[in-house]
Design a protein around this motif. Structure first.
Motif, PDB file in Angstrom:
ATOM      1  N   ARG B 197       0.826  -1.212   0.132  1.00 11.55           N
ATOM      2  CA  ARG B 197      -0.206  -0.075  -0.169  1.00 11.55           C
ATOM      3  C   ARG B 197       1.114   1.315   0.161  1.00 11.55           C
ATOM      4  O   ARG B 197       0.642   2.288  -0.736  1.00 11.55           O
ATOM      5  CB  ARG B 197      -0.987  -0.123   1.219  1.00 11.55           C
ATOM      6  N   ALA B 198       1.751   1.312   0.617  1.00  9.38           N
ATOM      7  CA  ALA B 198       2.784   2.502   0.809  1.00  9.38           C
ATOM      8  C   ALA B 198       3.544   2.457  -0.676  1.00  9.38           C
ATOM      9  O   ALA B 198       3.716   3.734  -1.018  1.00  9.38           O
ATOM     10  CB  ALA B 198       4.059   2.043   1.706  1.00  9.38           C
ATOM     11  N   PHE B 199       3.810   1.569  -1.305  1.00 10.14           N
ATOM     12  CA  PHE B 199       4.424   1.548  -2.814  1.00 10.14           C
ATOM     13  C   PHE B 199       3.353   2.190  -3.558  1.00 10.14           C
ATOM     14  O   PHE B 199       3.607   3.276  -4.405  1.00 10.14           O
ATOM     15  CB  PHE B 199       4.680   0.215  -3.306  1.00 10.14           C
ATOM     16  N   LEU B 200       1.955   1.764  -3.468  1.00 13.81           N
ATOM     17  CA  LEU B 200       0.969   2.240  -4.273  1.00 13.81           C
ATOM     18  C   LEU B 200       0.358   3.698  -4.032  1.00 13.81           C
ATOM     19  O   LEU B 200       0.125   4.242  -5.004  1.00 13.81           O
ATOM     20  CB  LEU B 200      -0.336   1.445  -4.448  1.00 13.81           C
ATOM     21  N   THR B 201       0.459   3.841  -2.922  1.00 19.81           N
ATOM     22  CA  THR B 201      -0.060   5.159  -2.629  1.00 19.81           C
ATOM     23  C   THR B 201       0.933   6.164  -2.408  1.00 19.81           C
ATOM     24  O   THR B 201       0.378   7.617  -2.453  1.00 19.81           O
ATOM     25  CB  THR B 201      -0.848   5.410  -1.215  1.00 19.81           C
ATOM     26  N   VAL B 202       2.032   5.943  -2.053  1.00 24.83           N
ATOM     27  CA  VAL B 202       3.103   7.117  -1.759  1.00 24.83           C
ATOM     28  C   VAL B 202       4.103   7.054  -2.989  1.00 24.83           C
ATOM     29  O   VAL B 202       4.270   8.133  -3.629  1.00 24.83           O
ATOM     30  CB  VAL B 202       3.873   6.875  -0.442  1.00 24.83           C
ATOM     31  N   ALA B 203       4.696   5.917  -3.173  1.00 24.09           N
ATOM     32  CA  ALA B 203       5.563   6.083  -4.225  1.00 24.09           C
ATOM     33  C   ALA B 203       5.479   6.075  -5.576  1.00 24.09           C
ATOM     34  O   ALA B 203       5.760   7.084  -6.287  1.00 24.09           O
ATOM     35  CB  ALA B 203       6.919   4.736  -3.986  1.00 24.09           C
ATOM     36  N   LEU B 204       4.518   5.366  -6.050  1.00 26.46           N
ATOM     37  CA  LEU B 204       3.947   5.355  -7.313  1.00 26.46           C
ATOM     38  C   LEU B 204       3.477   6.597  -7.835  1.00 26.46           C
ATOM     39  O   LEU B 204       3.787   7.243  -8.880  1.00 26.46           O
ATOM     40  CB  LEU B 204       2.742   4.186  -7.442  1.00 26.46           C
ATOM     41  N   PRO B 205       2.474   7.469  -7.243  1.00 26.45           N
ATOM     42  CA  PRO B 205       2.134   8.711  -7.686  1.00 26.45           C
ATOM     43  C   PRO B 205       3.232   9.645  -7.707  1.00 26.45           C
ATOM     44  O   PRO B 205       3.166  10.493  -8.556  1.00 26.45           O
ATOM     45  CB  PRO B 205       0.986   9.170  -6.461  1.00 26.45           C
ATOM     46  N   LEU B 206       4.342   9.529  -6.978  1.00 27.73           N
ATOM     47  CA  LEU B 206       5.415  10.710  -7.317  1.00 27.73           C
ATOM     48  C   LEU B 206       6.086  10.583  -8.389  1.00 27.73           C
ATOM     49  O   LEU B 206       6.793  11.335  -8.790  1.00 27.73           O
ATOM     50  CB  LEU B 206       6.098  10.518  -5.813  1.00 27.73           C
ATOM     51  N   VAL B 207       6.218   9.159  -8.952  1.00 27.56           N
ATOM     52  CA  VAL B 207       7.019   8.993  -9.929  1.00 27.56           C
ATOM     53  C   VAL B 207       6.068   9.006 -11.187  1.00 27.56           C
ATOM     54  O   VAL B 207       6.551   8.580 -12.401  1.00 27.56           O
ATOM     55  CB  VAL B 207       7.938   7.734 -10.033  1.00 27.56           C
ATOM     56  N   ARG B 208       4.794   9.276 -11.077  1.00 31.89           N
ATOM     57  CA  ARG B 208       3.930   9.529 -12.279  1.00 31.89           C
ATOM     58  C   ARG B 208       4.463  10.192 -13.470  1.00 31.89           C
ATOM     59  O   ARG B 208       4.422   9.624 -14.551  1.00 31.89           O
ATOM     60  CB  ARG B 208       2.669  10.050 -12.033  1.00 31.89           C
TER      61      ARG B 208
END
Lengths: 285, 292
Positions: B197-208
């Motif tokens: 969930r941390a990957f999906l909601t924090v990391a992923l949006p930041l590297v969009r």
């Protein structure tokens, strides 16, 4: 555990391709051809045949000449263009966005475009340059130079935008400091800019040189390796063996030898790049 | 007084000097050389059959060539169905990019976040795909494809275009994930988020932005590939790059204007995409090795 798991899908896809690759390596010890659909093991016969073939060495020489000339010209021109665009005058700003256009076109389409322009009778180049209808850009003596010209047209922007990005990331202080000391433009270029820019230039050189070693698309459209064998690079030679002449084993041997050259060169250049980047990072800190 | 170098590195007013005039002329000369072929293609594509062999710049322009190129069917002129090739290219490339993102993003995250045994070797292996001569795998793939019955299919093209798109996606995104502060996800973990969930909601949006740039650049690279469709397709899954070259041979007769129109149509999508992601191109083209 987790990082391995995350890489599994990618690794599976890689294995799919690696399977084809090892299949290709396996072909090199067979006598597999369209004329011989039930191949047998021949050991190193293909290697002996290819390495003893004057055309292979000629193609290797052509490829090296092409790679060195194209990479050299593109590096010098690319660095010059980056320095000129960095002056950010009105002209530079207007054109900067258009710089990458040739780079984004498929090399094969770029080849088609230049083929139309090179045509001695109907091509626009001879008309604009006043060369008349007898000047043949793709004649025996000129074909290789013309293909290199097209490579320069396509890929100089690649070097230029990488170097320009590098210049824009440079710290200003060393230049201002050496300016206070009364250093000349050339001194600053040679002693400050080039050393700091070296990793960026090296990345561009590596990408260009490696790609030139396996050049195919534009050259194939422009000359198909001819006239004669004057523009037959290694990948074009391999194409002729495996696709045109349907001698799969011989073509695979050609390619495997090229792959070995490319792989060793890549390993070496990437390690050089790693050192250069560490040195540049150390100098900057 | 700031030096020329320091000034050039600093935005602001510039003085006109003999040197700056020479520099302007030099850069102008490059752009004439660089853009002339493209301008000429546009002109040639707008000429009718009677004008196509003239090298003059004045003529009465027509859009008919684009219509001809797009409406040609099998038996006409060059036996190229260019409209079909355009559509196939879009589907092949979109498919390849999609698969690359699905398998590439987790791999890039793993490689960017953790140094694990073999991670560097794996990354180098992918880089070596970028530099490997295509023919080495094409001949065996031709045999494998015929055995599996995926020769001249979009599925076959999507699979092989991975060779072009996946290394690009993984290498670019790895550099984005490396730049992302691990504390961001750690904070989310402390809040009771699971790792996923941390990957999906924090990391992923930041590297969009990185994902968008990598996807579009991968699309361009797949679009521009020539050797894979040349050998591994016949007509059903053939692409624009193969179709364009067919116009050069055009049934013994020359169709310069149609060739130019086809070349333009084939070059337009990557050009438009490239201009939209220009900001991210440097990082993408250099596999993340140069960050601009």
């Amino acid at each position: 555990m987790r990082p391995y798991l995350l890489s599994v899908p990618a690794v599976l896809l890689i294995i799919g391709i690696l399977y084809a690759f090892f299949y290709g390596v396996y072909y090199t010890v067979l006598n597999y051809a369209a004329t011989n659909p039930s191949p047998s093991f021949v050991g190193i016969d293909n290697y002996r045949s290819v390495l003893g073939d004057a055309l292979f060495w000629r193609s290797a020489g052509t490829t090296l000449l092409y790679a060195v000339a194209a990479t050299g010209l593109e590096t010098v021109l690319g660095v010059a263009i980056a320095l000129l665009l960095n002056r950010s005058t009105l002209i530079g700003k207007t054109f900067e966005r258009l710089l990458i256009l040739p780079l984004m076109i498929a090399p094969v389409i770029a080849g088609v475009i230049w083929k139309l322009m090179f045509n001695p009778q109907f091509g626009v180049l001879n008309h604009v340059l006043g060369l008349g209808s007898t000047f043949d850009w793709l004649s025996k003596d000129r074909a290789l130079a013309s293909t290199i010209l097209v490579d320069v047209w396509i890929y100089t922007p690649f070097v230029a935008i990488l170097v320009l990005a590098g210049i824009r990331s440079l710290p200003r202080e060393p230049f201002e400091a050496s300016d206070v000391d009364g250093a000349s433009w050339f001194y600053m270029f040679r002693r400050l800019m080039l050393p700091m820019m070296w990793p960026y230039i090296l990345v561009a050189v590596i990408f260009r040189f490696m790609d030139c070693l396996k050049v195919f698309d534009a050259v194939y459209v422009l000359t198909a390796g001819g006239p004669g064998v004057t523009t037959t690079t290694l990948q074009i030679g391999a194409f002729e063996d495996s696709i045109t002449n349907l001698n799969y084993s011989r073509g695979s041997t050609y390619m495997f030898l090229l792959w070995i050259i490319v792989f060793i060169t890549a390993r070496y250049l990437v390690s050089v790049l790693g050192k250069a980047q560490r040195r540049a990072a150390g100098a900057g800190a | 007084m700031a030096s020329r170098f320091a000034r050039e590195l600093t935005p602001g007013q510039k003085r006109v000097t003999p040197g700056s005039v020479v520099a302007d002329l030099a850069i102008l000369a490059w752009f004439v050389f660089s853009l002339f072929p493209l301008v000429w293609m546009v002109l040639l594509a707008l000429k009718n059959d009677a004008q196509q062999t003239s090298t003059y710049f004045q003529f009465s322009p027509t859009l008919a060539n684009f219509g001809t190129v797009l409406s040609q069917r099998g038996e006409d002129l060059t036996s190229v169905d260019f409209g079909h090739a355009l559509l196939t290219s879009v589907l092949n490339c979109a498919g390849a990019v999609l698969v690359s993102l699905v398998v590439g993003i987790p791999a890039a995250y793993a490689a960017g976040r953790w140094k694990f045994r073999g991670s560097e070797d794996l990354m180098f292996q992918m880089l070596s795909f970028r530099f490997a001569p295509e023919l080495m795998v094409i001949v065996p793939l031709f045999v494998i494809y015929n055995t599996l019955g995926i020769f001249d299919t979009k599925l076959g093209m999507v699979w092989v275009l991975q060779l072009v798109t996946m290394p690009l996606v993984v290498w670019i995104l790895r550099s984005y994930f490396t730049d992302l502060a691990p504390e961001l996800e750690q904070a989310a973990l402390l809040d009771g988020y699971t790792r996923t969930r941390a990957f999906l909601t924090v990391a992923l949006p930041l590297v969009r932005p990185g994902i968008a740039a990598a996807a579009l650049l991968a699309f361009i690279f797949a679009w521009n590939n020539y050797l894979f469709p040349l050998i591994l397709t016949d007509s059903a899954a053939t692409t624009v790059t193969v179709a364009v070259t067919k116009y050069l041979g055009g049934g013994g007769q020359a169709y310069y204007n149609l060739t130019a129109a086809a070349a333009l149509l084939g070059a337009l999508p990557p050009l438009v995409l490239a201009l939209t992601i220009q900001r991210y191109l440097v990082r993408g083209l250099s596999f993340g090795a140069v960050k601009a």
